[in-house]
Design a protein around this motif. Structure first.
Motif: not given
Length: 348
Positions: A9-13, A50-53, A58-61, A44-47
């Protein structure tokens, strides 16, 4: 069967944690799949970093991953085409099936598509997923799960080549020899296009292109690509140029390297949405400029190519990680482009 599963799970950038979640239950037209392999995509790497494309934030989780394969472990009550034990690859985007684009066969343009690992839809860096049986495809016994996971990027190249209409006897230039550039090369060769030239700035990726069958390769840091193409084509340029690097410079270069009456196929996504582009050359050369957004109706053809051995996806894989190492996999793919081509997470 177990009731819980591990999920990265991505919890943050820049931060992935392994969590326990309930195993999902398939609906009547779905199958439950135990994930085996997941390719790390540039998105996947961008998100992750950077948290976005663009407008997708992205709004974790949040769970990344959409290039995947696995084994069917349970089927819904109305599923007749698959059964437990089937080895499969999954098309990650599910369109609405009702809009004008879906009805015309261009379902990649469906405004209501649900696509794995595109916010807010969780992806497949996990042990189990449910998926519609109609977008799940059986793979041959001789095909590894790692290769089957790469049917997704292969579909991008397949769709780009099909849209281009290129034929045997014509020439092609692939700008960028990352995973998408290399699968585009593979599809061109499988289609019978023998004169395929590739360009990149990383030696490893050019070596892969040469290994896979590129007629000529060039390092853009060492040669003038426009002059190089002119030398290879008697000053005319190539019939079709595929931009897969997603850089401003290579996108601008497309009008220079393609012949009069040729085609420009834009696959990569530049870092900025608006760039200077030589429209006069587009008009003067009467070029066809084609945009490529994902793919549609490609998975059956790609699976056939893979099952028949006509494409070598195994050669693209350079590094492997476990599900518990998902953060390391994403960091490695981000930091080591010169030393890697395709990074894969093996879940089981």
């Amino acid at each position: 069967m177990q009731n819980t599963m591990k999920v990265a799970v991505m919890r943050d950038i820049g931060k992935i944690e392994i969590e326990e979640r309930p195993v999902p239950v398939p609906l009547e037209e779905e199958v439950l799949i135990r994930i085996k392999s997941v390719g790390v995509c540039g998105s996947d790497v961008h998100y992750f970093t950077e948290g976005r494309i663009g407008d997708y934030v992205v709004k974790p989780p949040f769970v990344l991953g959409h290039e995947c394969s696995g084994e069917v472990v349970e089927v819904g009550s109305k599923v007749k085409t698959l059964r437990p034990g089937d080895r499969v690859t999954m098309e990650p985007g599910i369109p609405c099936g009702k809009c004008e684009f879906c009805r015309s066969g261009r379902y990649n343009l469906c405004p209501d598509v649900v696509f794995w690992a595109t916010p807010p839809i969780d992806g497949t860096f996990c042990e189990y997923v449910t998926h519609p049986a109609s977008f799940t495809y059986r793979i041959g016994e001789g095909v590894s799960f790692e290769e089957a996971a790469l049917v997704e990027p292969l579909s991008v190249g397949f769709y780009a080549v099909r849209r281009s209409g290129i034929e045997p006897g014509q020439s092609a230039l692939v700008l960028g020899s990352g995973p998408i550039g290399l699968v585009t090369l593979l599809v061109l060769l499988a289609r019978g296009v023998g004169r395929v030239f590739t360009v990149d700035i990383y030696a490893l990726r050019l070596e892969k292109a040469r290994e896979l069958g590129a007629a000529e390769v060039a390092n853009a840091r060492e040669v003038d690509v426009v002059e190089w193409v002119k030398e290879l084509t008697g000053g005319k340029g190539v019939d079709v140029v595929f931009e897969t690097a997603g850089s401003v410079a290579t996108t601008q270069q497309t009008t220079e390297v393609v012949k009069r009456g040729g085609k420009v196929v834009l696959v990569g996504l530049p870092s900025q949405s608006r760039i200077d582009y030589d429209i006069i050359k587009v008009i003067d050369k009467e070029l066809d400029v084609l945009g490529i957004f994902r793919y549609a109706n490609t998975y059956p053809g790609c699976v056939d190519l893979l099952n028949s051995g006509k494409v070598n996806l195994k050669a693209l894989i350079t590094h492997r990680f476990s599900l518990e190492e998902t953060q390391k996999a994403l960091e490695f793919a981000h930091q080591n482009k010169a030393e890697s081509v395709k990074v894969v997470v093996n879940v089981d």
